[in-house]
Design a protein around this motif. Sequence first.
Motif, mmCIF file in Angstrom:
data_model
loop_
_atom_site.group_PDB
_atom_site.id
_atom_site.type_symbol
_atom_site.label_atom_id
_atom_site.label_comp_id
_atom_site.label_asym_id
_atom_site.label_seq_id
_atom_site.Cartn_x
_atom_site.Cartn_y
_atom_site.Cartn_z
ATOM 1 N N SER A 6 0.822 -1.199 0.000
ATOM 2 C CA SER A 6 0.000 0.000 0.000
ATOM 3 C C SER A 6 0.858 1.253 0.000
ATOM 4 C CB SER A 6 -0.876 0.006 1.243
ATOM 5 O OG SER A 6 -1.417 1.273 1.438
ATOM 6 N N SER A 7 0.374 2.294 -0.700
ATOM 7 C CA SER A 7 1.107 3.546 -0.665
ATOM 8 C C SER A 7 0.382 4.587 0.175
ATOM 9 C CB SER A 7 1.312 4.072 -2.085
ATOM 10 O OG SER A 7 0.045 4.276 -2.668
ATOM 11 N N ALA A 8 -0.799 4.257 0.693
ATOM 12 C CA ALA A 8 -1.558 5.222 1.484
ATOM 13 C C ALA A 8 -0.863 5.465 2.824
ATOM 14 C CB ALA A 8 -2.964 4.702 1.718
ATOM 15 N N ARG A 9 -0.878 6.714 3.263
ATOM 16 C CA ARG A 9 -0.292 7.075 4.545
ATOM 17 C C ARG A 9 -1.406 7.538 5.464
ATOM 18 N NH1 ARG A 9 2.856 4.219 3.170
ATOM 19 N NH2 ARG A 9 4.964 4.539 2.440
ATOM 20 N N LEU A 10 -1.119 7.520 6.767
ATOM 21 C CA LEU A 10 -2.185 7.832 7.712
ATOM 22 C C LEU A 10 -2.775 9.220 7.466
ATOM 23 C CD1 LEU A 10 -3.821 6.827 10.058
ATOM 24 C CD2 LEU A 10 -2.033 7.591 11.609
ATOM 25 N N ASP A 11 -1.930 10.180 7.135
ATOM 26 C CA ASP A 11 -2.428 11.539 6.892
ATOM 27 C C ASP A 11 -3.461 11.582 5.767
ATOM 28 O OD1 ASP A 11 -1.669 13.402 8.704
ATOM 29 O OD2 ASP A 11 0.316 13.726 7.816
ATOM 30 N N ASP A 12 -3.356 10.656 4.814
ATOM 31 C CA ASP A 12 -4.309 10.627 3.703
ATOM 32 C C ASP A 12 -5.740 10.375 4.192
ATOM 33 O OD1 ASP A 12 -2.105 10.917 2.112
ATOM 34 O OD2 ASP A 12 -1.954 8.790 1.602
ATOM 35 N N TYR A 13 -5.858 9.794 5.380
ATOM 36 C CA TYR A 13 -7.185 9.420 5.868
ATOM 37 C C TYR A 13 -7.905 10.565 6.578
ATOM 38 C CZ TYR A 13 -6.050 4.646 4.623
ATOM 39 O OH TYR A 13 -5.733 3.532 3.918
ATOM 40 N N ARG A 14 -7.205 11.715 6.746
ATOM 41 C CA ARG A 14 -7.856 12.838 7.425
ATOM 42 C C ARG A 14 -9.142 13.254 6.722
ATOM 43 N NH1 ARG A 14 -4.962 15.272 11.400
ATOM 44 N NH2 ARG A 14 -2.746 14.802 11.428
ATOM 45 N N GLN A 15 -9.127 13.157 5.379
ATOM 46 C CA GLN A 15 -10.286 13.607 4.607
ATOM 47 C C GLN A 15 -11.503 12.696 4.780
ATOM 48 O OE1 GLN A 15 -9.588 12.843 0.364
ATOM 49 N NE2 GLN A 15 -7.715 11.787 0.968
ATOM 50 N N ALA A 21 -9.775 11.821 14.638
ATOM 51 C CA ALA A 21 -9.392 10.412 14.790
ATOM 52 C C ALA A 21 -7.930 10.179 14.394
ATOM 53 C CB ALA A 21 -10.309 9.522 13.958
ATOM 54 N N VAL A 22 -7.483 10.822 13.320
ATOM 55 C CA VAL A 22 -6.108 10.599 12.865
ATOM 56 C C VAL A 22 -5.110 11.137 13.890
ATOM 57 C CG1 VAL A 22 -4.422 11.276 11.106
ATOM 58 C CG2 VAL A 22 -6.675 10.442 10.410
ATOM 59 N N ASP A 23 -5.422 12.300 14.485
ATOM 60 C CA ASP A 23 -4.531 12.841 15.521
ATOM 61 C C ASP A 23 -4.406 11.874 16.693
ATOM 62 O OD1 ASP A 23 -3.841 15.249 14.276
ATOM 63 O OD2 ASP A 23 -5.762 16.140 14.840
ATOM 64 N N LEU A 24 -5.528 11.280 17.059
ATOM 65 C CA LEU A 24 -5.520 10.330 18.178
ATOM 66 C C LEU A 24 -4.611 9.141 17.854
ATOM 67 C CD1 LEU A 24 -7.299 10.405 20.819
ATOM 68 C CD2 LEU A 24 -8.647 8.607 19.767
ATOM 69 N N LEU A 25 -4.687 8.661 16.615
ATOM 70 C CA LEU A 25 -3.864 7.520 16.205
ATOM 71 C C LEU A 25 -2.381 7.903 16.193
ATOM 72 C CD1 LEU A 25 -6.113 6.176 13.303
ATOM 73 C CD2 LEU A 25 -5.828 5.176 15.581
ATOM 74 N N LEU A 26 -2.091 9.107 15.719
ATOM 75 C CA LEU A 26 -0.692 9.555 15.692
ATOM 76 C C LEU A 26 -0.123 9.616 17.104
ATOM 77 C CD1 LEU A 26 -0.996 12.366 12.990
ATOM 78 C CD2 LEU A 26 0.384 10.290 12.796
ATOM 79 N N ARG A 27 -0.912 10.117 18.035
ATOM 80 C CA ARG A 27 -0.437 10.226 19.430
ATOM 81 C C ARG A 27 -0.248 8.854 20.055
ATOM 82 N NH1 ARG A 27 1.138 15.512 20.789
ATOM 83 N NH2 ARG A 27 0.218 16.668 19.077
ATOM 84 N N LEU A 28 -1.175 7.959 19.782
ATOM 85 C CA LEU A 28 -1.039 6.613 20.356
ATOM 86 C C LEU A 28 0.164 5.909 19.734
ATOM 87 C CD1 LEU A 28 -2.035 4.477 22.275
ATOM 88 C CD2 LEU A 28 -3.767 3.812 20.630
ATOM 89 N N ALA B 125 -15.510 -3.238 28.849
ATOM 90 C CA ALA B 125 -14.723 -2.358 27.969
ATOM 91 C C ALA B 125 -13.384 -2.045 28.624
ATOM 92 C CB ALA B 125 -15.488 -1.077 27.691
ATOM 93 N N HIS B 126 -12.304 -2.195 27.866
ATOM 94 C CA HIS B 126 -10.979 -1.752 28.322
ATOM 95 C C HIS B 126 -10.687 -0.428 27.634
ATOM 96 C CE1 HIS B 126 -9.855 -5.647 30.153
ATOM 97 N NE2 HIS B 126 -10.628 -6.141 29.197
ATOM 98 N N LEU B 127 -10.532 0.617 28.394
ATOM 99 C CA LEU B 127 -10.288 1.935 27.803
ATOM 100 C C LEU B 127 -8.802 2.240 27.819
ATOM 101 C CD1 LEU B 127 -13.091 4.219 29.279
ATOM 102 C CD2 LEU B 127 -13.019 3.084 27.072
ATOM 103 N N VAL B 128 -8.298 2.626 26.664
ATOM 104 C CA VAL B 128 -6.900 3.056 26.570
ATOM 105 C C VAL B 128 -6.906 4.573 26.351
ATOM 106 C CG1 VAL B 128 -4.745 2.847 25.268
ATOM 107 C CG2 VAL B 128 -6.214 0.842 25.587
ATOM 108 N N PRO B 129 -6.536 5.361 27.373
ATOM 109 C CA PRO B 129 -6.542 6.814 27.191
ATOM 110 C C PRO B 129 -5.405 7.261 26.288
ATOM 111 C CG PRO B 129 -6.091 6.222 29.489
ATOM 112 C CD PRO B 129 -6.108 4.954 28.711
ATOM 113 N N VAL B 130 -5.675 8.263 25.456
ATOM 114 C CA VAL B 130 -4.680 8.750 24.499
ATOM 115 C C VAL B 130 -4.751 10.275 24.453
ATOM 116 C CG1 VAL B 130 -3.830 8.583 22.128
ATOM 117 C CG2 VAL B 130 -5.250 6.747 23.059
#
Lengths: 371, 219
Positions: A6-15, A21-28, B125-130
């Motif tokens: 795949s060539s898709a990057r996470l930032d591509d999914y912002r749209q 949601a994407v910011d949350l994934l980046l932080r995690l 539910a297991h919550l993972v804070p972020v």
Amino acid sequence: MTSTVSSARLDDYRQVAPRGAVDLLLRLGERLKGRRLVNVSGSRYRGLTIEVLNRLVPILNDLGIDASWEVTIGTSDFEGVTRTVGRALTGTEQVITDAMVGRLRDVCAENARRLRLDADLVMVHDAAPLLLVESRAGESRWLWRCHDDLSSPQPQLWNVLRPVAQRYDAVIFSDARFAAPLSVPRFVIYPSVDPLSERNRDMSRAEQAQHLDRLRVPRDKPFLLQVGPFRRSHDPLGVINAYRLVKKHHDVRLVLPPDPQTEMNALERGAAIVIHKPLTVGFGIDVAAAMWKGKPVVGSLAGGIRNQVIFGVTGYTVETVEGAAFRIRHLLGNPELIGRMGAAGREHIRRNFLITRHLGDYLALLALLTK
Amino acid sequence: MSAQPFVFLGCIDLKEMLPYEARDVRELLEVIGRVPIESLFCHTAAALLHRSALPTGYPNDFAHWTGLAMGDQRLAERLAAIDPFESRSLEQMRAELVATISDHLQHFPAASPVARAEPFRFFQAHLVPVPTGHQARTLREFRDALAEVDLSALFYHLIEARYRLSRGRGDFAEWVAAALERPDVAERLAVIDPYSGSLERIRDRHLTVLTAALDEGSR
């Protein structure tokens, strides 16, 4: 071996992903940087599992997770054994011999010596590599990701494989209805669709028209689309009978694609209403793909369809041919409902069935099960 | 003003199946009495995390199942009326659920389930804070960040904090009152009802209150 398909990057999914949601994934991802996750499957080329791994593994690596994807290798007779075992686990009566189970065990032991399974989390997908866990060593946590319906496995086989499944730290099912009783924790993670894949990407009306012309689907009247393959298990005759009942009252066509890979993106976008009426099915994630295109779905109650279709909000679940016909007639008679349910369906998929949610679930597993 | 910043946390929830099921209302009553308390949280307050913005019936899983799978609308309505955010504790809510179902069964013992009804499966539910990456020091920054964060941040600060960590008003109202010294705005935020509607709707209501407060301040 790390997949680079795949060539898709996470930032591509912002749209397309829900706001934030994407910011949350980046932080995690930042928090989990450097953790090692290895996926193991029995194939790299077939099925929805593979499509999802093709997308998820590169994105996980982009996030800083040391993610890889290993594939078990066996001879052609081994592939036959895994197919038979897979069918038996989903409840289809099969002849399973001790030699077949022995073959499964031997091939997994050989693969365990060959594959790089040194990771914080080892996620084993489906039945073919299940017995790899018998060779587990070290501190890794092991998960079995069972994508199929394990609610009524063939008892003779399950008596052998259940103790094996219980050697994992946890098992993940795609639906609560698919879960078998086990002594280890059982999680439920729904499958997902990738909104940026060829099957689901945005498409202009002109491009849709080109595809429909190529498929010789006339555009002079609305059409109903059956999204399942043309197989007995997907009840094409039931769909045709429902169509006949509808046809008495509405001037529409029915399109039955020969297989679900046939330019479904354009077909789903062109359809007025999508029908998915299998008698048995896995999760039936094709429903989510159609709903992502803003189409109401009239579906059966099989598999995970009832998780995707919110009755009366994003479409209807039905038990009979007559029920399907009645609901389709109701929608065609109230066209404003088609638009409203389609829009509601797209939002439902955006929040609950996109690959970004799936990615979050896998990251959460990594956070929860590894330190 | 150099207020303590408000750091927005979101969360991802993983659903674990528990080895408990109920096939009719009597079993539901019996199992509710003994499941881990986290499971009741999962099926009541946490049901908000995945609730559609559109009307989908009942606000908690017990009412939903009783109404649809058991075909018992009367009990479903009574269970729907048990507001987890008004109960002082999860154990109190358990007692309310048990009392409501017991009372119902005394009056309507013969209710039979719909044919081929799905059992009620209990989850935890297991919550993972972020961290969301958003923080705020002023009311305006707070309003702007709230408009952008993942919806799970609303769940985490309003539901998780209020209910499981015994922060009666939720984190938003607490911070606005304590760090920004705006008890009037905090009071208006605290009365927003989290039980009816979706997280998106709850976000809209918060934004309306905050925007009004900012407009009042600029007059």
